[in-house]
Enzyme design. Sequence first.
Site, short mmCIF file in Angstrom:
data_model
loop_
_atom_site.label_atom_id
_atom_site.label_comp_id
_atom_site.label_asym_id
_atom_site.label_seq_id
_atom_site.Cartn_x
_atom_site.Cartn_y
_atom_site.Cartn_z
N CYS A 124 10.61 6.05 6.42
CA CYS A 124 9.25 6.26 5.90
C CYS A 124 9.18 7.47 4.99
O CYS A 124 9.64 8.55 5.33
CB CYS A 124 8.29 6.42 7.08
SG CYS A 124 6.59 6.74 6.56
N CYS B 132 10.35 9.57 10.72
CA CYS B 132 11.03 8.28 10.81
C CYS B 132 11.89 8.11 9.55
O CYS B 132 11.44 8.41 8.44
CB CYS B 132 10.00 7.15 10.90
SG CYS B 132 8.97 7.26 12.37
N GLU C 116 -3.72 9.90 0.98
CA GLU C 116 -3.84 8.60 0.34
C GLU C 116 -4.49 7.58 1.27
O GLU C 116 -4.30 7.62 2.48
CB GLU C 116 -2.46 8.10 -0.08
CG GLU C 116 -1.84 9.00 -1.14
CD GLU C 116 -0.52 8.46 -1.68
OE1 GLU C 116 -0.24 8.73 -2.85
OE2 GLU C 116 0.21 7.77 -0.96
N CYS D 268 3.32 14.09 7.95
CA CYS D 268 3.58 13.53 9.28
C CYS D 268 4.77 14.25 9.88
O CYS D 268 5.70 14.62 9.18
CB CYS D 268 3.89 12.03 9.16
SG CYS D 268 4.06 11.20 10.75
N CYS E 70 3.54 -0.07 3.21
CA CYS E 70 3.90 0.64 4.44
C CYS E 70 5.08 1.57 4.17
O CYS E 70 6.09 1.16 3.62
CB CYS E 70 4.36 -0.32 5.53
SG CYS E 70 3.20 -1.60 5.93
N CYS F 193 -6.61 0.97 4.64
CA CYS F 193 -5.59 1.64 5.44
C CYS F 193 -5.82 3.14 5.28
O CYS F 193 -5.74 3.67 4.17
CB CYS F 193 -4.21 1.24 4.92
SG CYS F 193 -2.86 2.10 5.72
N1 SAH Z 1 2.49 6.78 12.39
C1 SAH Z 1 1.93 5.47 12.62
C2 SAH Z 1 1.23 4.87 11.43
C3 SAH Z 1 1.92 4.91 10.09
S1 SAH Z 1 3.24 3.81 9.78
C4 SAH Z 1 3.01 4.55 13.15
O1 SAH Z 1 4.17 4.95 13.20
O2 SAH Z 1 2.69 3.44 13.55
C5 SAH Z 1 2.58 2.24 9.67
C6 SAH Z 1 3.64 1.14 9.74
O3 SAH Z 1 4.47 1.13 8.58
C7 SAH Z 1 4.57 1.32 10.92
O4 SAH Z 1 4.62 0.14 11.67
C8 SAH Z 1 5.92 1.59 10.31
O5 SAH Z 1 6.94 1.09 11.11
C9 SAH Z 1 5.79 0.89 8.96
N2 SAH Z 1 6.70 1.44 7.96
C10 SAH Z 1 7.00 2.73 7.74
N3 SAH Z 1 7.87 2.87 6.74
C11 SAH Z 1 8.13 1.61 6.30
C12 SAH Z 1 8.94 1.09 5.24
N4 SAH Z 1 9.67 1.88 4.47
N5 SAH Z 1 8.94 -0.25 5.06
C13 SAH Z 1 8.18 -1.06 5.83
N6 SAH Z 1 7.41 -0.61 6.81
C14 SAH Z 1 7.37 0.70 7.05
#
Ligand code: SAH
Length: 347
Positions: A120, A117, A93, A113, A333, A106
């Site tokens: 996410c 986390c 995406e 991944c 995000c 983006c």
């Molecule tokens: N793997 C990379 C890029 C992808 S995440 C990284 O970790 O930076 C991009 C951003 O989205 C990150 O800053 C992450 O903290 C944020 N993010 C991920 N899940 C989220 C969520 N459920 N709500 C808000 N931000 C989120």
Amino acid sequence: MANKINIKSLSKDDLATFIGAKGLPRYRAEQLFQWIYKRDVSSIDEITEFSRELRNTLREVSFISNLELVKRLTSQDRTEKFLFALEDGNTIESVLIPDEGRLTLCISSQVGCAMSCRFCLTGKQGFVRNLTSYEIVDQITAVNRLIRPARISNIVLMGMGEPLANFDEVVEALWRIVYFIGISRRRITLSTAGIVPKLRLFAEKAPEVNLAISLNATTDEERNELMPINKTYPLPQLIAACRKYPLQPTRKITFEYVLIDGKNDSIEDALRLVHLLKGIRCKVNLIPLNIHPESSLKRSPDKKILAFQNILLKSRIRALIRGSKGQDILAACGQLRSGDAKKQLAF
Ligand code: SAH
């Protein structure tokens, strides 16, 4: 396509060699690059500057690969999400965010991944594979073609995947974005969960794009729970690497901090964050958690978000609350997911 060369899989030097080996003058390689990256052509036939004969010659030995658009969704706030199929059937995406004269795309760096986390959604689908440099760049080319005559002005590597875990392809993609597509490095941001040993290498090998670190916690205990990568590269190591990062004089590191109710949003957290970031030229993006169906974590209430921001501001740390766009189409995000065709039905 068997045995034919995908022109996009070649570096500029390799393309020049390939063109030379076919007995063609080398400036043809330059022209091909211009048509592919500046004019976003999807096939050799579209290169009208070339004679029919030349196009036929090229077509016999090569082709231009493309991402296949599977779905395009538009949010109420005009954010758009694109689901693309890769040649092997996997999907990724990309999200287009229009904002005050900017058109930010983006882009994803991996299918799925491996970071897992907790907050996410991409992490829930697990890791499938790295994208090639041209699959990374093609997200821009494909969207540019779809939004003609508009053109993408800014890039954030914040889509699916951990870019520094796909180091070589991401670095090659960034060079192509800067030099072939022509997007200024100041308008490009790479976001990482903090693969510490890759940070210094990134500063050495990649064009000087903006760096964002997904911090999200202020103690190892909290961060271990939210971001398992912290067990491999704990906070003190990550912060030390940021302190040493060779920043250009006018640049700042962006720290992203997702605010999760009762997990990382206390006054003590804010104070610890101020302490951690002392002496680092930086700004903080506070991102209220975007919820998704596969997690019980909750967004911090507005009052706590404002209190958190206030503490940073009082310590003269630039801190913005970033409202995530595209939540109604799961484009915000942490809400991106693709996977296989079966999963697409739920998209
Ligand atoms: N793997 C990379 C890029 C992808 S995440 C990284 O970790 O930076 C991009 C951003 O989205 C990150 O800053 C992450 O903290 C944020 N993010 C991920 N899940 C989220 C969520 N459920 N709500 C808000 N931000 C989120």
